[in-house]
Design a protein around this motif. Structure first.
Motif, PDB file in Angstrom:
ATOM      1  N   LEU A  25      15.121  13.144   0.758  1.00 32.93           N
ATOM      2  CA  LEU A  25      15.797  11.862   0.925  1.00 32.93           C
ATOM      3  C   LEU A  25      16.684  11.458  -0.255  1.00 32.93           C
ATOM      4  N   ASP A  26      17.322  12.442  -0.872  1.00 33.91           N
ATOM      5  CA  ASP A  26      18.429  12.158  -1.781  1.00 33.91           C
ATOM      6  C   ASP A  26      19.657  11.986  -0.897  1.00 33.91           C
ATOM      7  N   VAL A  27      20.443  10.959  -1.155  1.00 34.25           N
ATOM      8  CA  VAL A  27      21.576  10.613  -0.301  1.00 34.25           C
ATOM      9  C   VAL A  27      22.883  10.802  -1.062  1.00 34.25           C
ATOM     10  N   TRP A 126      24.415  11.732  -5.999  1.00 36.22           N
ATOM     11  CA  TRP A 126      23.228  11.853  -5.157  1.00 36.22           C
ATOM     12  C   TRP A 126      22.254  10.794  -5.650  1.00 36.22           C
ATOM     13  N   PHE A 127      21.777   9.949  -4.756  1.00 35.93           N
ATOM     14  CA  PHE A 127      20.925   8.831  -5.122  1.00 35.93           C
ATOM     15  C   PHE A 127      19.686   8.813  -4.237  1.00 35.93           C
ATOM     16  N   SER A 128      18.617   8.202  -4.742  1.00 37.78           N
ATOM     17  CA  SER A 128      17.429   8.036  -3.906  1.00 37.78           C
ATOM     18  C   SER A 128      17.804   7.126  -2.740  1.00 37.78           C
ATOM     19  N   ILE A 129      17.011   7.178  -1.698  1.00 36.56           N
ATOM     20  CA  ILE A 129      17.281   6.349  -0.525  1.00 36.56           C
ATOM     21  C   ILE A 129      17.265   4.869  -0.907  1.00 36.56           C
ATOM     22  N   ILE A 133      20.514   2.301  -0.560  1.00 39.67           N
ATOM     23  CA  ILE A 133      20.508   1.065   0.229  1.00 39.67           C
ATOM     24  C   ILE A 133      21.093  -0.081  -0.587  1.00 39.67           C
ATOM     25  N   GLU A 134      20.748  -0.148  -1.860  1.00 43.05           N
ATOM     26  CA  GLU A 134      21.249  -1.205  -2.739  1.00 43.05           C
ATOM     27  C   GLU A 134      22.715  -1.012  -3.116  1.00 43.05           C
ATOM     28  N   LYS A 135      23.168   0.225  -3.176  1.00 42.70           N
ATOM     29  CA  LYS A 135      24.485   0.562  -3.715  1.00 42.70           C
ATOM     30  C   LYS A 135      25.630   0.417  -2.702  1.00 42.70           C
ATOM     31  N   LYS A 146      18.401   2.244   5.872  1.00 39.83           N
ATOM     32  CA  LYS A 146      17.063   1.663   6.074  1.00 39.83           C
ATOM     33  C   LYS A 146      16.347   2.365   7.227  1.00 39.83           C
ATOM     34  N   LYS A 147      17.073   2.646   8.307  1.00 38.50           N
ATOM     35  CA  LYS A 147      16.470   3.355   9.442  1.00 38.50           C
ATOM     36  C   LYS A 147      16.064   4.766   9.045  1.00 38.50           C
TER      37      LYS A 147
END
Length: 155
Positions: A25-27, A126-129, A133-135, A146-147
């Motif tokens: 779940l790195d995005v 690459w960011f954590s989930i 969501i915050e970014k 979120k889903k």
């Protein structure tokens, strides 16, 4: 003789949002070149004669250099309608104020090399989930993330 259909100079108000993420779940997020601080997943408008899946594949390739055909691209069969920001409305035909965005995701095994389109984006990360969501600046993007988090990546 087959006549070519005229190509409009305006963008079609139908687009895709493609959340690219790893099994952990790195995005992948991209920062817009025309709006510093505006982070987003991969997005893009449908082109004339294109199917949504083809739009998603093309946008992933153009914006990240990732060949999505090699991975698990999922059509969420979900869409969101939103008002187009006024500073971007000139790209659309006069009177067009809303866009219909279709949600996709691309699951990768792990982080892969990314080559952004500098015309569209200034940098990527690459960011954590949770960070993602915050970014992100778009409510539709935050909602999709979120889903994804709720499903633990099993969408």
């Amino acid at each position: 003789m087959v006549e070519d259909k005229p190509i409009s100079k305006y963008k079609i108000p139908i687009s895709v949002l493609v959340v690219v993420y790893t099994r952990s779940l790195d995005v992948l997020l991209l920062e817009r070149a025309d709006r510093p601080g505006f982070w987003q997943s991969i997005t893009g408008s449908m082109e004339q004669g294109e199917e949504l899946i083809d739009t998603a594949l093309r946008e992933v390739r153009e914006e990240s250099g990732i060949r999505a055909e090699s991975w698990q691209l999922s059509d969420w069969k979900a869409s969101n309608e939103f008002e187009i920001f006024k500073h971007w409305r000139g790209r659309y035909a006069p009177g067009v104020t809303h866009n219909l965005e279709h949600v996709f995701s691309l699951q990768l095994e792990d982080r892969v090399p990314v080559k952004i389109s500098v015309r569209e984006h200034s940098r990527f990360g690459w960011f954590s989930i949770e960070e993602s969501i915050e970014k992100v600046f778009s409510w539709t993007n935050a909602d999709a993330l979120k889903k994804l988090a709720e499903s633990k990546g099993s969408i």
